[in-house]
Design an enzyme around this catalytic site. Structure first.
Site, mmCIF file in Angstrom:
data_model
loop_
_atom_site.group_PDB
_atom_site.id
_atom_site.type_symbol
_atom_site.label_atom_id
_atom_site.label_comp_id
_atom_site.label_asym_id
_atom_site.label_seq_id
_atom_site.Cartn_x
_atom_site.Cartn_y
_atom_site.Cartn_z
ATOM 1 N N GLY A 29 0.809 -1.216 0.000
ATOM 2 C CA GLY A 29 0.000 0.000 0.000
ATOM 3 C C GLY A 29 0.837 1.258 0.000
ATOM 4 N N HIS A 35 4.636 1.573 -7.829
ATOM 5 C CA HIS A 35 3.590 0.541 -7.837
ATOM 6 C C HIS A 35 2.785 0.621 -9.140
ATOM 7 C CE1 HIS A 35 4.015 1.337 -3.364
ATOM 8 N NE2 HIS A 35 4.180 0.038 -3.403
ATOM 9 N N GLN A 59 7.508 -9.397 7.974
ATOM 10 C CA GLN A 59 8.745 -8.921 7.361
ATOM 11 C C GLN A 59 9.308 -7.673 8.038
ATOM 12 O OE1 GLN A 59 6.750 -8.414 3.424
ATOM 13 N NE2 GLN A 59 7.987 -6.567 3.249
ATOM 14 N N SER A 183 9.407 5.559 -2.832
ATOM 15 C CA SER A 183 9.251 4.568 -1.768
ATOM 16 C C SER A 183 8.150 5.060 -0.845
ATOM 17 C CB SER A 183 10.555 4.448 -0.971
ATOM 18 O OG SER A 183 10.322 3.802 0.262
HETATM 19 P P1 AMP Z 1 6.035 -2.312 -1.341
HETATM 20 O O1 AMP Z 1 4.630 -1.821 -1.309
HETATM 21 O O2 AMP Z 1 7.055 -1.304 -0.885
HETATM 22 O O3 AMP Z 1 6.217 -3.670 -0.708
HETATM 23 O O4 AMP Z 1 6.390 -2.519 -2.872
HETATM 24 C C1 AMP Z 1 5.573 -3.321 -3.694
HETATM 25 C C2 AMP Z 1 6.286 -3.556 -4.987
HETATM 26 O O5 AMP Z 1 6.552 -2.306 -5.618
HETATM 27 C C3 AMP Z 1 7.641 -4.248 -4.800
HETATM 28 O O6 AMP Z 1 7.826 -5.202 -5.824
HETATM 29 C C4 AMP Z 1 8.606 -3.125 -4.938
HETATM 30 O O7 AMP Z 1 9.891 -3.527 -5.400
HETATM 31 C C5 AMP Z 1 7.918 -2.254 -5.956
HETATM 32 N N1 AMP Z 1 8.421 -0.889 -5.872
HETATM 33 C C6 AMP Z 1 8.520 -0.116 -4.766
HETATM 34 N N2 AMP Z 1 9.094 1.066 -5.062
HETATM 35 C C7 AMP Z 1 9.361 1.037 -6.399
HETATM 36 C C8 AMP Z 1 9.955 1.962 -7.310
HETATM 37 N N3 AMP Z 1 10.374 3.156 -6.920
HETATM 38 N N4 AMP Z 1 10.081 1.583 -8.592
HETATM 39 C C9 AMP Z 1 9.651 0.360 -9.010
HETATM 40 N N5 AMP Z 1 9.069 -0.545 -8.207
HETATM 41 C C10 AMP Z 1 8.938 -0.214 -6.917
#
Ligand code: AMP
Length: 259
Positions: A29, A35, A59, A183
Site C-alpha cells: 500500500g 507501484h 517482514q 518509496s
Molecule cells: P512495497 O509496497 O514497498 O512492498 O512494494 C511493492 C512492490 O513495488 C515491490 O515489488 C517493490 O519492489 C515495488 N516498488 C517499490 N518502489 C518502487 C519503485 N520506486 N520503482 C519500481 N518498483 C517499486
C-alpha cells in the site's frame, strides 16, 4: 473493482477465470508511481489483475517500524481502480497468520546477506507471504520492482527451488525528478531529510562503490549501513542508509538492460 478480505472470497472471485492469465502485484500500500508501473505492466500483459494490499507484519523486525508504516487504504483503492485492477486482496493479519501458524519459507543464503544482516527474518517474512499469495491467487505472472533488488533475487530463487509455476516480471526503479527512488517510506521524511536523502541516488549514480562511499561520507548526517556490489541478476550497486529514523534502500543496475 472488487475488494476481498478473505482467502475464501478471493478463490471464489477468481474461480470463473480458469482460462485467462492472472497477474499478481503484491504491495504494502501507500501506492506511488513505482507501484503504478507494476500495475500498468500487469494490466497490459494479463487478463485478470490482482493487487494484494497487505502490510506484512512478518517482514518487519521492529514493531515501531511496522507501527509507523504509512497506510491509506481509501486512496490506495482509488489508485488501484484507476489503474484497472480487477481485484484487490486486502486481508487482515489474522487472515494471513491465523492462530497456530508455523510454516515458514527461508531462502537461506540470499536471505541472510545485505538487508538480511540488518533485518533478521525480513526475507523469511517476504518469502512466506509471497508464497502464500501465490497459493491463494495462483498467478501466471507476478510483478516486482527492481528497487528491491534483493527481494527479486530471493523470490527468483524461491520460484526456482520450489518449482513454482509463475513467471517473475521485474520492472525498473521509478524515481522522482530529483533522482530519489520512489518509496512509501519517503512520506516519513521531513523536507530537510528528503534533501539530505538525495545523496543516496547521487552516490549510486557513480556506479562505483568507493566513489559512492565517498559521496555518502561527505554528505551531511546520513548513516550508511552498506554500499556494495551485489552479484545479482543483473549485478547492482546497492546501498542502504538511514536519514533520521527512516531507512532507505536503493540500487543501480551495473549491466544488462534494466536501466
Ligand atoms: P512495497 O509496497 O514497498 O512492498 O512494494 C511493492 C512492490 O513495488 C515491490 O515489488 C517493490 O519492489 C515495488 N516498488 C517499490 N518502489 C518502487 C519503485 N520506486 N520503482 C519500481 N518498483 C517499486
Amino acid at each position: 473493482m472488487k475488494v476481498s478480505r478473505t482467502i475464501e472470497a478471493v478463490r471464489l472471485d477468481l474461480a470463473p477465470h480458469p482460462s485467462g492469465s492472472i497477474g499478481l502485484v503484491p504491495t504494502m500500500g501507500a501506492l506511488h508511481d513505482g507501484h503504478l508501473s507494476l500495475l500498468r505492466a500487469a494490466r497490459a500483459e494479463c487478463d485478470t489483475v490482482v493487487m494484494s494490499l497487505f502490510v506484512n507484519p512478518a517482514q518487519f523486525s521492529q514493531a515501531s517500524d511496522l507501527a509507523r508504516y504509512p497506510r491509506d487504504e481509501e486512496r490506495d483503492l482509488a489508485v488501484a481502480a484507476d489503474a484497472g485492477v480487477d481485484l484487490v486482496f486486502a486481508p487482515s493479519a489474522e487472515e494471513m497468520y491465523p492462530p497456530g501458524f508455523q510454516t515458514w519459507v527461508e531462502v537461506t543464503e540470499l536471505g541472510s546477506i545485505l538487508e538480511g544482516v540488518l533485518r533478521p527474518g525480513h526475507f523469511r517474512g517476504v518469502a512466506t507471504v509471497v508464497l502464500k499469495l501465490f497459493g491463494i491467487v495462483r498467478p501466471d505472472r507476478a510483478y516486482f520492482g527492481q528497487k528491491d533488488a534483493q527481494q527479486v533475487e530471493v523470490i527468483r530463487r524461491m520460484i526456482q527451488d520450489l518449482a513454482l509455476e509463475v513467471e517473475l516480471r521485474v520492472l525498473p526503479t521509478v524515481r522522482d525528478a530529483d533522482g530519489l527512488a520512489l518509496s512509501s517510506r519517503n512520506a516519513l521524511l521531513s523536507r530537510e531529510e528528503r534533501q539530505r536523502a538525495l545523496a543516496l541516488p547521487r552516490a549510486l549514480s557513480t556506479r562505483d562503490p568507493e566513489a559512492a562511499r565517498k559521496v555518502l561520507a561527505e554528505s551531511n548526517g546520513l548513516e550508511v549501513d552498506y554500499v556494495l556490489i551485489a552479484d545479482f541478476d543483473p549485478p547492482v550497486l546497492a546501498a542502504a542508509v538511514r536519514v533520521g529514523s527512516t531507512r532507505l534502500i536503493d540500487n543501480v543496475v551495473l549491466e544488462g538492460e534494466m536501466e
